[in-house]
Scaffold this active site. Structure first.
Site, PDB file in Angstrom:
ATOM      1  N   ARG A   1       0.834  -1.202   0.000  1.00  0.00           N
ATOM      2  CA  ARG A   1       0.000   0.000   0.000  1.00  0.00           C
ATOM      3  C   ARG A   1       0.867   1.249   0.000  1.00  0.00           C
ATOM      4  NH1 ARG A   1      -5.423  -1.705   2.784  1.00  0.00           N
ATOM      5  NH2 ARG A   1      -5.251  -3.950   2.562  1.00  0.00           N
TER       6      ARG A   1
ATOM      7  N   ASN B   1     -14.143   8.711   2.065  1.00  0.00           N
ATOM      8  CA  ASN B   1     -15.274   8.322   2.912  1.00  0.00           C
ATOM      9  C   ASN B   1     -15.958   9.536   3.537  1.00  0.00           C
ATOM     10  OD1 ASN B   1     -15.093   5.609   2.410  1.00  0.00           O
ATOM     11  ND2 ASN B   1     -13.956   5.123   4.261  1.00  0.00           N
TER      12      ASN B   1
ATOM     13  N   SER C   1     -22.167 -13.984  13.964  1.00  0.00           N
ATOM     14  CA  SER C   1     -21.551 -12.921  13.187  1.00  0.00           C
ATOM     15  C   SER C   1     -21.749 -13.133  11.693  1.00  0.00           C
ATOM     16  CB  SER C   1     -20.049 -12.870  13.499  1.00  0.00           C
ATOM     17  OG  SER C   1     -19.386 -11.953  12.668  1.00  0.00           O
TER      18      SER C   1
ATOM     19  N   HIS D   1     -16.961  -6.349   9.412  1.00  0.00           N
ATOM     20  CA  HIS D   1     -15.728  -5.579   9.353  1.00  0.00           C
ATOM     21  C   HIS D   1     -14.682  -6.109  10.340  1.00  0.00           C
ATOM     22  CE1 HIS D   1     -13.123  -1.958   9.931  1.00  0.00           C
ATOM     23  NE2 HIS D   1     -13.365  -1.819   8.639  1.00  0.00           N
TER      24      HIS D   1
ATOM     25  N   GLU E   1     -23.842  -5.656   9.747  1.00  0.00           N
ATOM     26  CA  GLU E   1     -23.764  -4.282   9.259  1.00  0.00           C
ATOM     27  C   GLU E   1     -25.003  -3.942   8.437  1.00  0.00           C
ATOM     28  OE1 GLU E   1     -19.953  -3.254   7.446  1.00  0.00           O
ATOM     29  OE2 GLU E   1     -19.058  -5.065   8.320  1.00  0.00           O
TER      30      GLU E   1
ATOM     31  N   SER F   1     -19.230  -2.125   3.109  1.00  0.00           N
ATOM     32  CA  SER F   1     -18.478  -1.054   2.468  1.00  0.00           C
ATOM     33  C   SER F   1     -17.769  -1.459   1.184  1.00  0.00           C
ATOM     34  CB  SER F   1     -17.440  -0.497   3.446  1.00  0.00           C
ATOM     35  OG  SER F   1     -16.497  -1.489   3.812  1.00  0.00           O
TER      36      SER F   1
ATOM     37  N   ASP G   1     -23.995  -2.348  12.861  1.00  0.00           N
ATOM     38  CA  ASP G   1     -22.984  -1.382  12.467  1.00  0.00           C
ATOM     39  C   ASP G   1     -23.544  -0.555  11.310  1.00  0.00           C
ATOM     40  OD1 ASP G   1     -20.882  -0.261  10.832  1.00  0.00           O
ATOM     41  OD2 ASP G   1     -19.431  -1.534  11.848  1.00  0.00           O
TER      42      ASP G   1
ATOM     43  N   HIS H   1     -21.326   2.968   7.478  1.00  0.00           N
ATOM     44  CA  HIS H   1     -21.386   3.464   6.096  1.00  0.00           C
ATOM     45  C   HIS H   1     -22.792   3.926   5.713  1.00  0.00           C
ATOM     46  CE1 HIS H   1     -17.254   2.412   5.023  1.00  0.00           C
ATOM     47  NE2 HIS H   1     -17.420   1.405   5.855  1.00  0.00           N
TER      48      HIS H   1
ATOM     49  N   THR I   1     -20.237   5.948  13.111  1.00  0.00           N
ATOM     50  CA  THR I   1     -19.005   6.728  13.074  1.00  0.00           C
ATOM     51  C   THR I   1     -19.332   8.195  12.853  1.00  0.00           C
ATOM     52  OG1 THR I   1     -16.825   6.929  12.045  1.00  0.00           O
ATOM     53  CG2 THR I   1     -18.670   6.465  10.587  1.00  0.00           C
TER      54      THR I   1
ATOM     55  N   LYS J   1     -17.310   9.571   8.576  1.00  0.00           N
ATOM     56  CA  LYS J   1     -17.674   9.365   7.171  1.00  0.00           C
ATOM     57  C   LYS J   1     -18.787  10.345   6.782  1.00  0.00           C
ATOM     58  CE  LYS J   1     -15.876   4.676   6.957  1.00  0.00           C
ATOM     59  NZ  LYS J   1     -15.143   4.695   8.230  1.00  0.00           N
TER      60      LYS J   1
ATOM     61  N   THR K   1      -7.784   8.611  25.900  1.00  0.00           N
ATOM     62  CA  THR K   1      -8.016  10.047  25.950  1.00  0.00           C
ATOM     63  C   THR K   1      -9.230  10.395  25.101  1.00  0.00           C
ATOM     64  OG1 THR K   1      -5.678  10.544  26.299  1.00  0.00           O
ATOM     65  CG2 THR K   1      -7.027  12.302  25.357  1.00  0.00           C
TER      66      THR K   1
ATOM     67  N   THR L   1      -8.288  -6.613   2.504  1.00  0.00           N
ATOM     68  CA  THR L   1      -9.558  -5.905   2.619  1.00  0.00           C
ATOM     69  C   THR L   1     -10.668  -6.630   1.879  1.00  0.00           C
ATOM     70  OG1 THR L   1      -8.312  -3.835   2.772  1.00  0.00           O
ATOM     71  CG2 THR L   1     -10.669  -3.664   2.315  1.00  0.00           C
TER      72      THR L   1
END
Length: 403
Positions: free
Chosen positions: A21, A53, A136, A141, A184, A188, A213, A216, A244, A247, A277, A362
């Site tokens: 990559r 994204n 699952s 993901h 999901e 994605s 999830d 996306h 998230t 995105k 944190t 991926t």
């Protein structure tokens, strides 16, 4: 052992397989997305980004930037530490309230990323429920899979988007045993969408919790941008909705929305929350501004869907194969890692088009692809340029393979 030689040999193996990559050094310019400046070996060049994204361009929206500037001046740069030790910024409190209200849940809990929210929540819930088993989806993901592994509980994989297979696997289990079904909404890489209602029917029949999830999908679907579950009127049927802020909402961070007791349980026991944190308050303020805007405005979602349809039509006219699906993700299938890398490089160097190749791990070997994500901000000219470039490269590639 020669550690450095081992590292180099492993990297060389990735290069030979076409899976190494390379990061593109890009400068995004607020107000100019999807156009950016690439800093490459031949200096600065202008590129059009087709794989971001930041699906709706909210990362540069004036309301988001204004909220972040105001919060930065008000709160300072950082959160000061974990929420347990340094205290919770009021910006975090407001954002969690906004997220809970968005999904119609009692509460929400913030994490530093969608990856962490999946990992921390799934591992905590499954590990601490006595005798829990996870069901699952086969294409979940990596962050979900890592959370399941970390829990060290039994996990059974059901066929992708297959309620009948889920039912068969649940039927073999003790009815009294705690169960968690994880899947999901929008996947994605292929862009397909889960049969949420049918999966909930099966889970309910077997007394299982459901974990969805929506990473996306949040911001992009539903009348208020709460995702596929909202679009289909199913949010109330999900035990946990995970999402998230990085995105559709254009900032960074992850979260869960669920009952007050479940969120408090995860807050109290999840090491990924306790010892991390907190998000900077300015990030929380920007995310809240994005959510509030998209709850009131459907223009960005409508325009995105129009752009997706136009891209697909342009690719069809150009004879470029792409995987059909009902979402905003347009996978152009290549099927070979080295060729996928080559096409991506040609698009960037010759046409100023940035589309990162998607290779193993991926996606499975033999399904390598270019993952195109049209945004509301891509123009007709951008679409025409993309289709023409791909058509030329496809013709060249076909001639080379035929020779």
């Amino acid at each position: 052992m020669n550690y450095e030689a081992f590292f180099r040999a492993e990297l060389d193996g990735l290069r030979r397989a076409g899976n190494y990559r390379v990061f593109a050094d890009l400068r995004r310019h607020a107000g100019a997305f999807p156009h950016a400046t690439r800093l490459g070996p031949h200096g600065a060049t202008q590129v059009t980004v087709w794989c971001s994204n930041d699906y709706l361009g909210m990362g540069q929206h004036p309301a988001v930037l204004a909220a972040m500037h105001e919060a930065l001046d008000h709160y300072g740069a950082g959160a000061g530490g974990t929420r347990n030790i340094s205290g919770t910024s009021h910006a975090h409190v407001l954002l969690e309230q906004e997220l809970a209200d968005l999904h119609g849940k009692e509460a929400a809990l913030l994490f530093n990323s969608g990856y962490v929210s999946n990992w921390a929540t799934l591992s905590t819930l499954a590990a601490r429920l006595p005798g829990c088993i996870i069901l699952s989806d086969a294409l979940n993901h990596a962050s979900m899979i890592e959370g399941m592994r970390q829990s060290r509980v039994e996990t059974r994989v059901f066929a992708h988007n297959d309620p009948a297979d889920l039912a068969r696997r649940l039927a073999d289990l003790d009815p009294a045993r705690p169960k968690l079904v994880a899947f999901e909404s929008v996947y994605s890489m292929d862009g397909d969408i889960a049969p949420i209602a049918e999966l909930c029917d099966v889970a309910d029949a077997h007394g299982a919790m459901t974990y969805l999830d929506e990473v996306h999908a949040v911001g992009l679907y539903g009348p208020h941008g709460a995702g596929i579950a909202e679009r289909e009127g199913l949010s109330h049927r999900l035990t946990v909705i995970e999402g998230t802020l990085a995105k559709g909402f254009g900032v960074v961070g992850g979260y869960i929305a669920a009952s007050a007791a479940l969120c408090d349980f995860v807050r109290s026991f999840a090491s990924g929350f306790i010892f991390s944190t907190a998000l900077p308050p300015a990030v929380a303020a920007g995310a809240r501004a994005a959510i509030r805007h998209l709850r009131m405005s459907g223009a960005e979602r409508d325009r995105m869907q129009d752009r997706v349809a136009r891209v697909r039509a342009a690719l069809d006219a150009a004879g470029v194969p792409h995987l059909a699906n009902p979402s905003h993700i347009v996978p152009v299938m290549v099927g070979d890692a080295a060729r996928c890398r080559q096409i991506s490089d040609l698009l960037l160097e010759r046409y100023g088009i940035y589309v990162q190749p998607i290779n193993y791990p991926t996606v499975p070997r033999g399904t390598e692809r270019l993952r195109i994500t049209p945004s509301p901000l891509h123009s007709d000219a951008d679409i025409g340029h993309l289709a023409a470039a791909l058509a030329e490269i496809w013709a060249e590639q076909s001639q080379l393979r035929a020779a």
